[in-house]
Design an enzyme around this catalytic site. Structure first.
Site: not given
Ligand code: BV8
Length: 236
Positions: A52, A55, A107
């Site tokens: 962090y 970043r 987040h």
């Molecule tokens: C939760 C902060 C419970 C940190 C982030 C097992 C155990 C526990 C949980 C889980 C599990 N399995 C699944 C889960 C759920 C889990 C989850 O979803 N996992 C995924 C990997 C499967 N989620 C959680 O754990 C969440 N909490 O579930 O709590 C709960 C919830 C609700 C109710 C009750 C209980 C917490 C998730 C938060 C994690 N923290 N960030 C940090 O930043 O270091 S997430 C991280 O990925 C980022 O912060 C961001 O928020 C997130 C998503 O990424 P994106 O923003 O979409 O970025 P990415 O690079 O992926 O994509 C970019 C896109 O932009 C691409 O499509 C690209 O094509 C496009 N792009 C690129 N350039 C451009 C563009 N578009 C337009 N113009 C451009 N120029």
């Protein structure tokens, strides 16, 4: 007209902040799901702090600034008579710096630190480490963490997001790969007659759920799309 916008790392890409799932899911060599977890912080706090700190320093570099997509959203919010609610998954402060006011950072925020004992938040622009003195008592060391939501932790403001989703007449998702929940599930929470627009460089697992899925860079498509919507008189 109630407008709900969700942004992801893609909206900050053209500002120079790397996205997460661009180069085979590594963020500058780190696997996000391994570093952004409470367990990683418990086991290797210095490594997570380093991730962090890197970043935070990058974000504070003078080259990093809001782009035309951030500015267009801030301008639209100022002109919009109805409700406008911007939810971002990003932990950078580019929306705020662009002038957006109703921003919910679901987040967390890279430029805030949180006390592990009291939960108190502090604006934070320096490095954090396991020996950082506490702002309230310098004799207490290493009791601060990044104010960031890790995997397995509860996102911020879910209640407000759910309410905004059920009331939205227009939902726009910008620059998110729609793989992280519950953020990726917001498109399923909006009411049936809510207009859904996705703006992204590539298709996502939820693209089919949108009325319009626009392919291209946010800096071009966000200003264009907001101008089109305003020309249809949806700025009220
Ligand atoms: C939760 C902060 C419970 C940190 C982030 C097992 C155990 C526990 C949980 C889980 C599990 N399995 C699944 C889960 C759920 C889990 C989850 O979803 N996992 C995924 C990997 C499967 N989620 C959680 O754990 C969440 N909490 O579930 O709590 C709960 C919830 C609700 C109710 C009750 C209980 C917490 C998730 C938060 C994690 N923290 N960030 C940090 O930043 O270091 S997430 C991280 O990925 C980022 O912060 C961001 O928020 C997130 C998503 O990424 P994106 O923003 O979409 O970025 P990415 O690079 O992926 O994509 C970019 C896109 O932009 C691409 O499509 C690209 O094509 C496009 N792009 C690129 N350039 C451009 C563009 N578009 C337009 N113009 C451009 N120029």
């Amino acid at each position: 007209m109630n407008v709900l916008v969700l942004t992801g790392a893609g909206i900050s890409a053209e500002s120079g902040i790397p996205t997460f799932r661009g180069a085979n899911g590594l963020w500058e060599g780190w696997r996000l799901e391994q570093v952004a977890t409470p367990d990683a912080f418990a086991r290797e706090p210095d490594l997570v702090h380093r991730f962090y700190n890197e970043r935070r320093r990058n974000l504070l570099d003078s080259q990093i600034r809001p782009n035309a997509a951030h500015s267009a959203l801030a301008e639209f919010e100022k002109r919009h008579q109805g409700n406008f609610f911007l939810v971002t998954q990003n932990i950078d402060d580019l929306h705020q710096r662009a002038g957006s006011r109703q921003v919910l950072a679901m987040h967390g925020e890279l430029l805030k630190a949180r006390c592990l004992d009291s939960g108190e938040l502090f604006d934070w622009r320096q490095d954090l480490s396991t020996t950082t003195p506490h702002p309230r008592d310098p004799s207490v060391l290493g009791r601060l963490r990044p104010h960031v939501v890790w995997f397995g932790e509860m996102p911020i403001g879910l209640e407000r997001i759910l309410t905004a989703a059920t009331e939205a007449d227009l939902f726009i998702a910008i620059g998110t790969s729609a793989v992280v929940y519950p953020a990726a599930g917001i498109v399923n929470m909006v009411k049936d007659n809510c207009r859904r627009i996705e703006i992204n460089l590539e298709s996502t697992p939820t693209s089919d759920l949108f009325d319009e899925s626009l392919r291209g860079p946010a800096s071009v498509l966000v200003p264009q799309t907001l101008a089109r919507l305003e020309s249809f008189g949806i700025d009220h």
